[in-house]
Design a protein around this motif. Structure first.
Motif, mmCIF file in Angstrom:
data_model
loop_
_atom_site.group_PDB
_atom_site.id
_atom_site.type_symbol
_atom_site.label_atom_id
_atom_site.label_comp_id
_atom_site.label_asym_id
_atom_site.label_seq_id
_atom_site.Cartn_x
_atom_site.Cartn_y
_atom_site.Cartn_z
ATOM 1 N N GLY A 191 0.716 -1.450 -0.055
ATOM 2 C CA GLY A 191 -0.018 0.362 -0.333
ATOM 3 C C GLY A 191 0.913 1.294 -0.295
ATOM 4 N N ARG A 192 1.464 1.247 0.654
ATOM 5 C CA ARG A 192 2.664 2.783 1.128
ATOM 6 C C ARG A 192 3.571 2.470 -0.862
ATOM 7 N NH1 ARG A 192 5.280 4.179 6.068
ATOM 8 N NH2 ARG A 192 6.141 5.442 4.513
ATOM 9 N N VAL A 193 3.804 1.247 -1.140
ATOM 10 C CA VAL A 193 4.483 2.114 -2.837
ATOM 11 C C VAL A 193 4.013 1.724 -3.387
ATOM 12 C CG1 VAL A 193 5.829 0.593 -4.029
ATOM 13 C CG2 VAL A 193 6.529 0.040 -2.478
ATOM 14 N N LEU A 194 2.679 1.725 -3.936
ATOM 15 C CA LEU A 194 0.969 1.873 -4.912
ATOM 16 C C LEU A 194 0.950 3.807 -4.226
ATOM 17 C CD1 LEU A 194 -1.297 -0.761 -4.857
ATOM 18 C CD2 LEU A 194 0.002 0.476 -6.040
ATOM 19 N N HIS A 195 0.490 3.672 -3.320
ATOM 20 C CA HIS A 195 0.686 5.465 -2.312
ATOM 21 C C HIS A 195 1.491 6.341 -2.565
ATOM 22 C CE1 HIS A 195 -0.669 9.085 -0.396
ATOM 23 N NE2 HIS A 195 -1.504 8.398 -0.290
ATOM 24 N N ARG A 196 2.760 5.654 -3.641
ATOM 25 C CA ARG A 196 3.504 6.671 -3.572
ATOM 26 C C ARG A 196 4.416 7.204 -4.776
ATOM 27 N NH1 ARG A 196 9.291 6.194 -0.359
ATOM 28 N NH2 ARG A 196 7.856 7.160 1.025
ATOM 29 N N HIS A 197 3.356 5.531 -5.568
ATOM 30 C CA HIS A 197 3.899 5.577 -7.628
ATOM 31 C C HIS A 197 2.750 4.956 -7.578
ATOM 32 C CE1 HIS A 197 7.863 5.925 -6.333
ATOM 33 N NE2 HIS A 197 8.138 4.638 -5.596
ATOM 34 N N ALA A 198 1.480 5.311 -7.607
ATOM 35 C CA ALA A 198 0.440 4.604 -8.111
ATOM 36 C C ALA A 198 0.792 5.112 -9.394
ATOM 37 C CB ALA A 198 -1.238 5.081 -7.786
ATOM 38 N N LEU A 202 -9.129 -4.858 -8.129
ATOM 39 C CA LEU A 202 -8.426 -6.196 -8.571
ATOM 40 C C LEU A 202 -6.573 -5.289 -8.255
ATOM 41 C CD1 LEU A 202 -7.551 -8.712 -10.629
ATOM 42 C CD2 LEU A 202 -7.393 -6.372 -12.646
ATOM 43 N N TRP A 203 -6.098 -4.602 -8.088
ATOM 44 C CA TRP A 203 -4.897 -4.479 -7.433
ATOM 45 C C TRP A 203 -4.801 -4.073 -5.596
ATOM 46 C CZ3 TRP A 203 -0.597 -1.705 -8.968
ATOM 47 C CH2 TRP A 203 -0.201 -1.470 -10.189
ATOM 48 N N GLN A 204 -5.994 -4.168 -4.999
ATOM 49 C CA GLN A 204 -6.029 -4.615 -3.461
ATOM 50 C C GLN A 204 -5.917 -5.673 -3.364
ATOM 51 O OE1 GLN A 204 -9.993 -3.139 -1.538
ATOM 52 N NE2 GLN A 204 -9.517 -4.091 -0.105
ATOM 53 N N VAL A 205 -6.370 -7.258 -4.356
ATOM 54 C CA VAL A 205 -6.198 -8.235 -4.252
ATOM 55 C C VAL A 205 -4.579 -8.860 -4.490
ATOM 56 C CG1 VAL A 205 -6.777 -10.526 -4.673
ATOM 57 C CG2 VAL A 205 -8.774 -8.791 -4.517
ATOM 58 N N LEU A 206 -4.507 -8.330 -5.437
ATOM 59 C CA LEU A 206 -2.790 -8.814 -6.225
ATOM 60 C C LEU A 206 -1.508 -8.221 -5.901
ATOM 61 C CD1 LEU A 206 -3.724 -8.840 -9.944
ATOM 62 C CD2 LEU A 206 -3.928 -10.546 -8.302
ATOM 63 N N PRO A 212 -5.743 6.031 -10.899
ATOM 64 C CA PRO A 212 -6.830 6.005 -9.595
ATOM 65 C C PRO A 212 -6.848 5.024 -8.657
ATOM 66 C CG PRO A 212 -7.191 8.207 -11.484
ATOM 67 C CD PRO A 212 -6.107 6.811 -11.763
ATOM 68 N N ALA A 213 -7.683 3.882 -9.749
ATOM 69 C CA ALA A 213 -7.654 3.265 -9.412
ATOM 70 C C ALA A 213 -6.370 1.969 -8.320
ATOM 71 C CB ALA A 213 -7.693 1.814 -10.193
ATOM 72 N N ALA A 214 -5.065 2.560 -8.244
ATOM 73 C CA ALA A 214 -4.170 1.969 -7.635
ATOM 74 C C ALA A 214 -4.410 3.159 -6.726
ATOM 75 C CB ALA A 214 -3.229 2.312 -8.620
ATOM 76 N N LEU A 215 -4.874 4.466 -6.363
ATOM 77 C CA LEU A 215 -4.503 5.239 -5.161
ATOM 78 C C LEU A 215 -5.856 4.738 -4.329
ATOM 79 C CD1 LEU A 215 -4.867 9.015 -6.538
ATOM 80 C CD2 LEU A 215 -2.697 7.679 -4.552
ATOM 81 N N LEU A 216 -6.879 4.698 -4.533
ATOM 82 C CA LEU A 216 -7.990 3.887 -3.788
ATOM 83 C C LEU A 216 -7.731 2.078 -2.850
ATOM 84 C CD1 LEU A 216 -11.252 4.268 -6.395
ATOM 85 C CD2 LEU A 216 -10.141 5.392 -4.300
ATOM 86 N N ALA A 217 -6.426 1.507 -3.978
ATOM 87 C CA ALA A 217 -6.055 0.426 -3.760
ATOM 88 C C ALA A 217 -4.917 1.000 -2.241
ATOM 89 C CB ALA A 217 -5.939 -0.478 -4.565
ATOM 90 N N ALA A 218 -4.320 2.134 -2.826
ATOM 91 C CA ALA A 218 -3.255 1.739 -1.646
ATOM 92 C C ALA A 218 -4.155 2.698 -0.412
ATOM 93 C CB ALA A 218 -2.187 2.847 -2.271
ATOM 94 N N ARG A 219 -5.305 3.069 -0.673
ATOM 95 C CA ARG A 219 -6.298 3.499 0.570
ATOM 96 C C ARG A 219 -6.666 2.410 1.527
ATOM 97 N NH1 ARG A 219 -4.153 6.793 4.282
ATOM 98 N NH2 ARG A 219 -3.852 8.121 2.013
#
Length: 475
Positions: A266-273, A398-402, A276-283
């Motif tokens: 989640g931290r990595v996705l939040h920094r390099h998302a 999908l991002w949140q799971v994978l 927008p879907a990856a940002l939602l999953a990161a949070r």
């Protein structure tokens, strides 16, 4: 409140409640069948003769050889792990509607203890119905499958029946454990007339301390041979206890470590998302990283066992190759011998059990995904009403799971193979060591990830119906 009233309130509800009860009963039935099958294997009586006298009335060597029955029973018990995980995930189905129903009971005058007993009774009765169904299926199947072949041998141990108190312990113990587990899960829940509130549980970010459990499991596997020599002749099977502790520690280390992996992902996705879907999953991952440990527990356990079995298969293949070479050198032809053929056939059965466990784990994951979509439908409806496309929400799921499951599967493969390699020895009579079965490990890991992808695809199908504008009025 009378027992009859408690029972009626426990079984009341809508179609979602009926689905939860049905899935819980199905899980209990499967767990009962696995438990009774393990007891049946252990109930096979030793024929007259020495300690290694075979039971020739069976076709399968796993049942004939007394030294292999304990491992067979243990494998059957391991098969209950994904089944029990499915039961735990099924218990969360329809949780918001059940919470509102429990709050209405408090408003009508029920005490907190009575509300807890209602929830316990619902799970206990569903599990009891499933356990009785599993017992009936076991007894009927035992009669139907009792078909000796032309040599009078049986494919299954249908000629023995486990000890009755042990069968009763399985059939009645599962519902009791399910009811107690429900009570434990509700210990942080306060049911009031105005709703259901959950007291704060884990706070802060996860730490990588589960790596110590993984190290303990690997250490136990590495110390098998010294422990075997040190405890030679002991009355208690300390080696078996050490092996069980090692496997359990490694499995729990990978499962609990998934929470730390989820938080880091989640931290990595939040920094390099990248979207927008990856940002939602990161949070979502950083807010509740422990959800991945609960969701993927059965899947990761099956992957660890499967990777360990792959290491054993590589060792058996090496032994078979050495035997063929020795047989050719002695002029007896290209024959690997019946012993290694038996071991390889046994590994085929283990691979089948792992495939079944992965399927059951994927079913539990589907239940969890659907429940997550339904419980957060109001939030998703708000996003859609504000202009967020449903495709973006689906991609975030999908991002949140994978994001956590891919590295967790890689860790599970590495840990399982390492422990299996240490247990199997990994060295032939001539000093050769088997190569790493990269293809088999890749196939196992890809199969687990593909099962997750299929499950996510099926779960996202419920997204459109739960993101309608009307859901903004949901409570």
């Amino acid at each position: 409140m009378s027992p009859g009233t408690l029972a009626r309130l426990a079984m009341a509800g809508n179609r979602t409640d009926a689905a939860r009860v049905t899935l819980t009963a199905l899980s209990a039935a499967l767990a009962t069948l696995a438990g009774l099958a393990a007891l049946t294997v252990l109930a096979i009586e030793k024929p007259p003769g020495d300690a290694w006298q075979h039971s020739e009335q069976y076709v399968n060597g796993l049942l004939r050889e007394p030294g292999l029955r304990g491992g067979t029973a243990f494998a059957l018990v391991l098969l209950t792990i994904p089944v029990l995980a499915l039961a735990g995930q099924s218990a969360r189905l329809g949780a918001p509607a059940r919470d509102r129903r429990l709050a209405a009971l408090r408003l009508a005058g029920a005490t907190p203890g009575q509300v807890t007993r209602i929830a316990m009774l619902e799970t206990g009765l569903a599990s009891l119905a499933g356990a009785l169904t599993g017992l009936a299926a076991y007894l009927v199947g035992r009669n139907l499958l009792h078909r000796p072949d032309a040599n009078g041998q049986l494919a299954l141990p249908t000629d023995v029946l486990p000890w009755m108190p042990a069968m009763a312990a399985v059939v009645l113990g599962l519902p009791l454990v399910a009811a107690v587990a429900t009570s434990v899960m509700l210990r942080r829940v306060t049911t009031t007339p105005l709703g259901v509130f959950r007291r704060a549980g884990r706070t802060g970010s996860p730490r990588p301390w589960p790596g110590l459990l993984i190290g303990l499991g690997v250490l136990a596997a590495a110390m098998v041979e010294p422990i075997q020599w040190a405890l030679k002749g002991a009355r208690v099977d300390w080696l078996g206890i050490v092996i069980l502790i090692g496997i359990f520690a490694a499995v729990m280390g990978v499962i609990l470590g998934t929470g730390w992996i989820s938080y880091l992902a989640g931290r990595v996705l939040h920094r390099h998302a990248p979207s927008p879907a990856a940002l939602l999953a990161a949070r979502r991952l950083t807010d509740d990283p422990w959800a991945s440990s609960r969701t993927f527990a059965a899947l990761l356990a099956a992957v660890i066992i499967g990777a360990g079995a792959t290491a054993f298969r590589a060792s058996f293949l090496l032994m078979a190759q050495i035997e063929r070479e020795e047989s050719r050198a002695a002029g007896y032809g290209d024959d690997a011998g019946p012993l290694n053929s038996f071991y390889l056939t046994t590994m085929d059965l283990v691979d089948l059990a792992v495939a079944v466990a992965l399927t059951i784990a994927a079913a539990g994951l589907l239940v969890t995904l659907v429940e997550g979509i339904v419980s957060r439908r109001r939030g998703y409806a708000v996003l859609v009403a504000n202009g967020v496309p449903r495709a973006t929400i689906g991609a975030s799921i999908l991002w949140q799971v994978l994001a956590p499951v891919v590295p967790a599967v890689l860790v599970a493969l590495g840990v399982g193979y390492t422990i299996g390699r240490l247990f199997s020895g990994g060295t032939g009579r001539d000093g050769r060591t088997p190569g790493v079965p990269v293809e088999q490990l890749a196939l196992l890991g890809a199969g687990a990830v593909v099962a997750v992808l299929i499950t996510v695809g099926l779960g996202v199908l419920f997204l459109r119906g739960n993101t309608a504008v009307e859901e903004l009025r949901a409570t």
